[in-house]
Design a protein around this motif. Structure first.
Motif, PDB file in Angstrom:
ATOM      1  N   LEU A 259     -24.115  81.939 109.010  1.00  0.00           N
ATOM      2  CA  LEU A 259     -24.553  82.295 107.653  1.00  0.00           C
ATOM      3  C   LEU A 259     -25.747  83.239 107.678  1.00  0.00           C
ATOM      4  CD1 LEU A 259     -24.231  78.792 105.936  1.00  0.00           C
ATOM      5  CD2 LEU A 259     -22.696  80.756 105.702  1.00  0.00           C
ATOM      6  N   LEU A 260     -26.569  83.129 108.709  1.00  0.00           N
ATOM      7  CA  LEU A 260     -27.711  84.025 108.856  1.00  0.00           C
ATOM      8  C   LEU A 260     -27.262  85.476 108.914  1.00  0.00           C
ATOM      9  CD1 LEU A 260     -30.810  84.320 109.550  1.00  0.00           C
ATOM     10  CD2 LEU A 260     -30.112  84.194 111.951  1.00  0.00           C
ATOM     11  N   GLN A 261     -26.087  85.711 109.483  1.00  0.00           N
ATOM     12  CA  GLN A 261     -25.593  87.086 109.662  1.00  0.00           C
ATOM     13  C   GLN A 261     -24.619  87.528 108.571  1.00  0.00           C
ATOM     14  OE1 GLN A 261     -25.096  87.626 114.282  1.00  0.00           O
ATOM     15  NE2 GLN A 261     -24.706  85.510 113.730  1.00  0.00           N
ATOM     16  N   LEU A 262     -24.422  86.672 107.558  1.00  0.00           N
ATOM     17  CA  LEU A 262     -23.492  87.008 106.490  1.00  0.00           C
ATOM     18  C   LEU A 262     -23.881  88.272 105.729  1.00  0.00           C
ATOM     19  CD1 LEU A 262     -21.032  86.345 104.763  1.00  0.00           C
ATOM     20  CD2 LEU A 262     -22.455  84.780 103.424  1.00  0.00           C
ATOM     21  N   PRO A 263     -25.154  88.452 105.307  1.00  0.00           N
ATOM     22  CA  PRO A 263     -25.505  89.689 104.590  1.00  0.00           C
ATOM     23  C   PRO A 263     -25.201  90.944 105.403  1.00  0.00           C
ATOM     24  CG  PRO A 263     -27.254  88.065 104.357  1.00  0.00           C
ATOM     25  CD  PRO A 263     -26.312  87.527 105.381  1.00  0.00           C
ATOM     26  N   GLN A 264     -25.494  90.903 106.686  1.00  0.00           N
ATOM     27  CA  GLN A 264     -25.215  92.048 107.552  1.00  0.00           C
ATOM     28  C   GLN A 264     -23.717  92.358 107.575  1.00  0.00           C
ATOM     29  OE1 GLN A 264     -26.067  93.174 112.215  1.00  0.00           O
ATOM     30  NE2 GLN A 264     -25.403  91.117 111.742  1.00  0.00           N
ATOM     31  N   ALA A 265     -22.900  91.317 107.698  1.00  0.00           N
ATOM     32  CA  ALA A 265     -21.451  91.506 107.747  1.00  0.00           C
ATOM     33  C   ALA A 265     -20.930  92.141 106.464  1.00  0.00           C
ATOM     34  CB  ALA A 265     -20.755  90.167 107.989  1.00  0.00           C
ATOM     35  N   LEU A 266     -21.411  91.656 105.326  1.00  0.00           N
ATOM     36  CA  LEU A 266     -20.960  92.196 104.043  1.00  0.00           C
ATOM     37  C   LEU A 266     -21.348  93.665 103.892  1.00  0.00           C
ATOM     38  CD1 LEU A 266     -21.831  89.169 101.701  1.00  0.00           C
ATOM     39  CD2 LEU A 266     -19.574  89.850 102.564  1.00  0.00           C
ATOM     40  N   VAL A 267     -22.544  94.017 104.354  1.00  0.00           N
ATOM     41  CA  VAL A 267     -22.995  95.410 104.262  1.00  0.00           C
ATOM     42  C   VAL A 267     -22.134  96.309 105.139  1.00  0.00           C
ATOM     43  CG1 VAL A 267     -24.885  96.992 104.824  1.00  0.00           C
ATOM     44  CG2 VAL A 267     -25.363  94.869 103.610  1.00  0.00           C
ATOM     45  N   PHE A 268     -21.834  95.870 106.352  1.00  0.00           N
ATOM     46  CA  PHE A 268     -20.989  96.661 107.249  1.00  0.00           C
ATOM     47  C   PHE A 268     -19.642  96.985 106.600  1.00  0.00           C
ATOM     48  CE2 PHE A 268     -23.265  95.374 111.329  1.00  0.00           C
ATOM     49  CZ  PHE A 268     -23.653  96.678 111.630  1.00  0.00           C
ATOM     50  N   VAL A 269     -19.014  95.977 106.014  1.00  0.00           N
ATOM     51  CA  VAL A 269     -17.678  96.167 105.439  1.00  0.00           C
ATOM     52  C   VAL A 269     -17.738  96.998 104.159  1.00  0.00           C
ATOM     53  CG1 VAL A 269     -15.689  95.000 104.438  1.00  0.00           C
ATOM     54  CG2 VAL A 269     -16.779  94.054 106.458  1.00  0.00           C
ATOM     55  N   ALA A 270     -18.703  96.696 103.279  1.00  0.00           N
ATOM     56  CA  ALA A 270     -18.767  97.368 101.980  1.00  0.00           C
ATOM     57  C   ALA A 270     -19.288  98.786 102.077  1.00  0.00           C
ATOM     58  CB  ALA A 270     -19.656  96.548 101.032  1.00  0.00           C
ATOM     59  N   LEU A 271     -20.240  99.031 102.978  1.00  0.00           N
ATOM     60  CA  LEU A 271     -20.893 100.336 103.005  1.00  0.00           C
ATOM     61  C   LEU A 271     -20.081 101.392 103.741  1.00  0.00           C
ATOM     62  CD1 LEU A 271     -23.443 101.695 101.970  1.00  0.00           C
ATOM     63  CD2 LEU A 271     -24.564 101.145 104.135  1.00  0.00           C
ATOM     64  N   GLY A 272     -19.184 100.968 104.628  1.00  0.00           N
ATOM     65  CA  GLY A 272     -18.380 101.936 105.370  1.00  0.00           C
ATOM     66  C   GLY A 272     -17.603 102.886 104.480  1.00  0.00           C
ATOM     67  N   PRO A 273     -16.784 102.386 103.536  1.00  0.00           N
ATOM     68  CA  PRO A 273     -16.082 103.288 102.631  1.00  0.00           C
ATOM     69  C   PRO A 273     -17.032 104.135 101.787  1.00  0.00           C
ATOM     70  CG  PRO A 273     -15.081 101.111 102.584  1.00  0.00           C
ATOM     71  CD  PRO A 273     -16.348 100.983 103.379  1.00  0.00           C
ATOM     72  N   VAL A 274     -18.166 103.552 101.374  1.00  0.00           N
ATOM     73  CA  VAL A 274     -19.143 104.313 100.592  1.00  0.00           C
ATOM     74  C   VAL A 274     -19.690 105.470 101.422  1.00  0.00           C
ATOM     75  CG1 VAL A 274     -21.382 104.221  99.442  1.00  0.00           C
ATOM     76  CG2 VAL A 274     -19.768 102.329  99.185  1.00  0.00           C
ATOM     77  N   ALA A 275     -20.017 105.191 102.691  1.00  0.00           N
ATOM     78  CA  ALA A 275     -20.508 106.244 103.581  1.00  0.00           C
ATOM     79  C   ALA A 275     -19.454 107.328 103.757  1.00  0.00           C
ATOM     80  CB  ALA A 275     -20.890 105.647 104.938  1.00  0.00           C
ATOM     81  N   GLY A 276     -18.174 106.917 103.846  1.00  0.00           N
ATOM     82  CA  GLY A 276     -17.107 107.901 103.960  1.00  0.00           C
ATOM     83  C   GLY A 276     -16.987 108.781 102.735  1.00  0.00           C
ATOM     84  N   ILE A 277     -17.126 108.192 101.561  1.00  0.00           N
ATOM     85  CA  ILE A 277     -17.076 108.973 100.310  1.00  0.00           C
ATOM     86  C   ILE A 277     -18.227 109.964 100.258  1.00  0.00           C
ATOM     87  CG2 ILE A 277     -17.304 108.799  97.805  1.00  0.00           C
ATOM     88  CD1 ILE A 277     -15.838 106.082  98.017  1.00  0.00           C
ATOM     89  N   LEU A 278     -19.414 109.521 100.634  1.00  0.00           N
ATOM     90  CA  LEU A 278     -20.576 110.413 100.646  1.00  0.00           C
ATOM     91  C   LEU A 278     -20.392 111.542 101.654  1.00  0.00           C
ATOM     92  CD1 LEU A 278     -23.466 107.783 100.400  1.00  0.00           C
ATOM     93  CD2 LEU A 278     -22.690 109.345  98.600  1.00  0.00           C
ATOM     94  N   ALA A 279     -19.759 111.226 102.787  1.00  0.00           N
ATOM     95  CA  ALA A 279     -19.506 112.255 103.796  1.00  0.00           C
ATOM     96  C   ALA A 279     -18.549 113.315 103.271  1.00  0.00           C
ATOM     97  CB  ALA A 279     -18.944 111.610 105.062  1.00  0.00           C
ATOM     98  N   VAL A 280     -17.536 112.883 102.517  1.00  0.00           N
ATOM     99  CA  VAL A 280     -16.585 113.834 101.929  1.00  0.00           C
ATOM    100  C   VAL A 280     -17.290 114.734 100.921  1.00  0.00           C
ATOM    101  CG1 VAL A 280     -14.580 114.036 100.410  1.00  0.00           C
ATOM    102  CG2 VAL A 280     -14.554 112.403 102.317  1.00  0.00           C
ATOM    103  N   LYS A 281     -18.175 114.157 100.139  1.00  0.00           N
ATOM    104  CA  LYS A 281     -18.819 114.910  99.060  1.00  0.00           C
ATOM    105  C   LYS A 281     -19.945 115.813  99.546  1.00  0.00           C
ATOM    106  CE  LYS A 281     -20.587 114.325  94.361  1.00  0.00           C
ATOM    107  NZ  LYS A 281     -20.884 113.360  93.285  1.00  0.00           N
ATOM    108  N   TYR A 282     -20.753 115.286 100.478  1.00  0.00           N
ATOM    109  CA  TYR A 282     -21.962 116.029 100.868  1.00  0.00           C
ATOM    110  C   TYR A 282     -21.966 116.482 102.324  1.00  0.00           C
ATOM    111  CZ  TYR A 282     -23.694 114.026  96.511  1.00  0.00           C
ATOM    112  OH  TYR A 282     -23.845 113.654  95.184  1.00  0.00           O
TER     113      TYR A 282
END
Length: 502
Positions: A336-359
């Motif tokens: 559970l200590l590592q749960l926030p990190q795991a959620l960020v890894f999964v959720a932010l990846g597609p967001v980072a990809g979208i930003l890469a496409v745009k900028y």
């Protein structure tokens, strides 16, 4: 590489933003492959909190039982580049299905293993699935328009990181409530379902002709020719170097084996280069492998693997070490200590990809590496409570999500027909880094210990504050070198003609 090859790889030599629609088949394939990668990494990292339980079950010491993880990584490192090349040659869908069939068979059988070395064999079979990432990258590059490929690769690479983090979280709960066998059993239905979906919905991809030696004036052999001596020496090189780093972490008793595998690795590597330089159909185009961007990218992914797996291997130990040196948590609480990190890894990846496409990916790799470095430095300063650790790990995850966009820069300078082998190469470098990181952490944990007394009155040696501070300081230094590498990569890529919006 000629500038024309670079422009062909970009799909947009003028660097203009073109609005295109992503085919539905591409989007569907991307998410099926992404979920498959999460499953593969979930099973592997879920076994980390199960090692103590497995040591009792098989009556093995910790050094021996750790081969449950090591065998998988050695197998994956040994075959990933070869499978990447085969994907470029025979078709990525064939290799994707072959890889996942091996993984599914290994998963089904591993949970029923009653003998330790039988389990190791099944883990070696599962290790072939490490090649799932580069083969997925190869497929995504064919299915997605060039302008949208950075998003696709961002999703794939984030699923790799996310799967690792999810395994540390969910795996802890699975092991806590169901035992180590449940890690494999829980994956079987998903593995069978995903195998069907990969067969049904991943389209067949055409292959480009094989390249020659990388010399434009040299004759080229077209056709499906495999460089068998190159395959043998490559497998020998990667597997022996992985074993070399593994035995380095075994202390004085493993030093002899460390030197033995180091010598074998160096000799086989020299033989590989000798063979590839003279091969008409090389496994790896050496001119491409030593391209200024691709070479730098491979080094960067090695450093990224070291940093990430230093953290992945240290946090569970920090959590389970008794106070005052650790947090005094049980296996479930560490997950559970590592749960926030795991959620960020999964959720932010597609967001980072979208930003890469745009900028453009180049705008984010330096800030991402700086954020990662800040995260590790903050962890060095603040790791005395679970709240501090969980919060700082979020910074680490954010930085990691953006650093992986450097792979888009590597692929920009890669001809489409070599996507599989190039992505397999930087994936392998990350795996090797993933073997080095825990060895470094283990050396600190073994060197700096103190006695603590349990509530039952038993005295035991545990890692002390110096051990954890030393590990995190070393990680901070490596992450600082990664900042420098990202800065050099960005500047070099722009000078070599990559548009700033790519």
């Amino acid at each position: 590489m000629p500038e024309s090859a670079i422009n062909d790889a970009s799909g947009d030599p003028a660097g203009k933003q073109v609005t295109v629609k992503t085919p539905k088949v591409a989007t569907r394939a991307l998410w099926i492959m992404g979920i498959s990668i999460i499953l593969v990494l979930y099973v592997h990292t879920s076994l980390a909190p199960a090692l103590t339980q497995m040591a009792d079950y098989f009556d093995k010491d910790y050094a021996t039982i750790s081969w449950v993880l090591t065998a998988y990584l050695v197998s994956g490192a040994a075959v990933t580049i070869v499978i990447g090349r085969l994907a470029d040659t025979y078709g990525p869908k064939k290799m994707l299905l072959l890889v996942f069939v091996c993984y599914t068979v290994g998963t089904i059988l591993a949970g029923f293993a009653t003998e330790f070395y039988t389990l190791i064999v099944f883990r070696i079979i599962q290790g072939v699935a490490v090649a799932l990432v580069p083969v997925s990258v190869r497929i995504a590059r064919d299915l997605f328009p060039p302008e949208k490929f950075p998003f696709a690769q961002g999703v794939i690479l984030s699923m790799y990181q996310g799967g690792s983090a999810i395994g540390l979280v969910l795996g802890a709960a699975v092991v806590y409530f169901g035992g180590w066998q449940m890690v494999f059993f829980s994956a079987i239905p998903f593995s069978l379902l995903l195998l069907f979906l990969l067969w049904k919905f991943i389209p067949k991809i055409s292959t480009a002709p094989l390249e020659g030696k990388g010399n434009d004036s040299a004759p080229k052999r077209h056709g499906k020719v495999i460089d068998i001596p190159g395959v043998i020496t490559m497998v020998l090189t990667t597997s022996t170097f992985m074993l070399c780093f593994t035995f380095l972490g075994k202390g004085s008793e493993g030093f002899g084996l460390f030197l033995t595998f180091l010598i074998i690795g160096v000799v086989s590597m020299l033989a590989f280069f000798f063979i590839e330089k003279r091969s008409e159909s090389p496994l790896i185009n050496l001119k491409l492998a030593f391209h200024r961007i691709i070479r730098l990218g491979n080094i960067s992914y090695l450093m990224l693997g070291i940093v990430q797996y230093i953290i992945f291997s240290t946090i569970p130990t920090l959590g389970q070490t008794p106070e005052p040196y650790g947090l005094g948590m049980n296996t479930l609480q560490v997950g559970l200590l590592q749960l926030p990190q795991a959620l960020v890894f999964v959720a932010l990846g597609p967001v980072a990809g979208i930003l890469a496409v745009k900028y453009g990916s180049s705008k984010f790799i330096v800030p991402g590496s700086i954020i990662m470095c800040i995260g590790i430095v903050a962890l060095l300063a603040f790791h005395s409570t679970s709240g501090q650790v969980a919060s700082v790990l979020i910074l680490f995850a954010v930085g990691g999500a953006f650093v992986t966009l450097s792979a888009n820069i590597i692929i920009f300078f890669t001809p489409p027909g070599s996507t599989g082998v190039v992505s397999a190469t930087y994936s392998t470098m990350r795996i090797i880094g993933g073997a080095i990181g825990p060895v470094i952490a283990g050396m600190f944990l073994a060197l700096f210990t103190s006695e603590v007394q349990t509530p039952e009155g038993v005295t035991s040696l545990v890692p002390n504050a110096m051990a954890f501070n030393g590990i995190l300081l070393f990680g901070a230094i490596i992450s600082l070198s990664l900042v420098a590498l990202m800065f050099i990569m960005k500047r070099r890529a722009l000078k070599m003609g990559m548009p700033s919006n790519k």
